[in-house]
Design an enzyme around this catalytic site. Sequence first.
Site, PDB file in Angstrom:
ATOM      1  CG  HIS A 103     -11.527  36.702  33.100  1.00  7.18           C
ATOM      2  ND1 HIS A 103     -11.250  36.244  34.280  1.00  7.18           N
ATOM      3  CD2 HIS A 103     -10.565  35.807  32.393  1.00  7.18           C
ATOM      4  CE1 HIS A 103     -10.875  35.257  34.590  1.00  7.18           C
ATOM      5  NE2 HIS A 103     -10.007  34.965  33.409  1.00  7.18           N
ATOM      6  CD1 TRP A 123      -6.832  30.479  31.202  1.00 12.89           C
ATOM      7  CD2 TRP A 123      -5.292  30.552  32.843  1.00 12.89           C
ATOM      8  NE1 TRP A 123      -7.064  29.302  32.055  1.00 12.89           N
ATOM      9  CE2 TRP A 123      -6.407  29.226  33.083  1.00 12.89           C
ATOM     10  CE3 TRP A 123      -4.493  30.431  33.666  1.00 12.89           C
ATOM     11  CZ2 TRP A 123      -6.118  28.410  34.200  1.00 12.89           C
ATOM     12  CZ3 TRP A 123      -4.149  29.835  34.864  1.00 12.89           C
ATOM     13  CH2 TRP A 123      -4.967  28.809  34.974  1.00 12.89           C
ATOM     14  CG  HIS A 124      -3.787  34.271  35.752  1.00 16.51           C
ATOM     15  ND1 HIS A 124      -2.931  33.739  35.079  1.00 16.51           N
ATOM     16  CD2 HIS A 124      -3.814  33.760  36.971  1.00 16.51           C
ATOM     17  CE1 HIS A 124      -2.244  32.782  35.648  1.00 16.51           C
ATOM     18  NE2 HIS A 124      -2.690  32.776  36.911  1.00 16.51           N
ATOM     19  N   GLY A 125      -6.972  36.967  33.854  1.00 16.81           N
ATOM     20  CA  GLY A 125      -8.010  38.032  33.745  1.00 16.81           C
ATOM     21  C   GLY A 125      -7.209  39.246  33.193  1.00 16.81           C
ATOM     22  CB  SER A 155       0.340  32.987  31.556  1.00 17.12           C
ATOM     23  OG  SER A 155       0.009  32.508  32.865  1.00 17.12           O
TER      24      SER A 155
END
Length: 465
Positions: A104, A359-361, A356
């Site tokens: 990321h 996890w997305h960035g 969460s």
Amino acid sequence: MELPEMESMASAIGVSVPVLRFLLCFIATIPVSFFHRFVPGGPTARHLYAAATGAILSYLSFGFSSNLHFLVPMLLGYASMVLYRKYCGIITFFLAFGYLIGCHVYYMSGDAWKEGGIDATGALMVITLKIISCAINYNDGLLKDEDLREAQKKNRLLKLPSLLEYCGYCLCCGSHFAGPVYEMKDYLEWTERKGIWRPTEKGLTPSPYWATFRALAQSAFCMGLYLYLVPHFPLSRFTEPVYQEYGFWKRLSYQYMSGFTARWKYYFIWSISEASIIISGLGFSGWTDSNQPKPRWDRAKNVDILGVELAKSAVQIPLVWNIQVSTWLRHYVYERLIQKGKKPGFFQLLATQTVSAVWHGLYPGYIIFFVQSAIMIAGSRVLYRWQQASQTPLIKKLFDLLNFAYTLLVLNYSSVGFMVLSLHETLAAYGSVYYIGTVLPIVLILLGKIIKPARPARSKARKDQ
């Protein structure tokens, strides 16, 4: 297809060449998944087909380096299961997440996505969850039944999957492009035609074709609506002078419409992935209890569109949006943070939303959005408790309406951060409506500490008994 033809096709539909290449490979997962049903040679051949087609589609979509990126956490996770079974779950969790965070940071994928680009980190996000769940379930295979929750008993792995089975699970027919996330045990039973996939004496096998057609029709509608709306509600408007000229209510309504517009892109993607998983047969989740049993395809479902847009409470959002990832977060983060004999609280909710977000960035917009989600849900729970304590049907309906309006306002306000990503743009958009979507949930949470409704008389009677 030659590059000039790709460029002309990409410009015709208003996307970049890398995005077009991804979309073509993503749609190709449907016929690839369909042919999985007819692979001869038993489970071994099906595992090989699943792994090979997933790797080929990744190569065609993202290039050779994508498969190398996928292999690193896959091999780390498998090595931890082979060498340190007792701690393989926690080891894999941190190693896989650490590698994902590194990707990321290196690729800064959010900026590429905003500018119409794409890379393999989205697929790596899905593979990361698969790797972690597999390792944790193998770890759970060592525990006693009394120490396990129902989901743990259902998904635990008593023996180590072979390397071929593991690769087939991680890359299965390109399902790692956009999910949904599913369990290793389900993948093995589907591939080996066991469990609910075992043919019955009557030869009753579910037909996937109508459900697949319905998912494809839904995807076409979602993409059509998204392409119609996006020119009218661009994200760039938030930084334009014309937005600052809007009044409060127009700014608030624009935030709603920008969030509403963006969601149809995700609905399209998830509808395609749903069609792919359904037509392969993996999406089958059992039969209904009606006189004429009908197949259910819950395993493939990643979103309930009406459930999101008409949610009566913010608590319902994780149950209808990115459903399989929400289920993963519940089983592998939220429930595992609850101490035995104690009830979950705001800490478990905030920690789950933080995982969460990471996890997305690591963009500030993601972090802010998921912190916002935690307080949004907590505020909605306060309204629900007040509603349950009300004795008058009219008051109950009024609280229903308030919770619906609250969810609509705070969800679309919060989603601006998820879309624009940068700290400056997020805070500017929030500040343009006086941080109403942040202040309102916090006020409700504080009021919930002060105004504690009495429990219904029936509950007290049961407690006395």
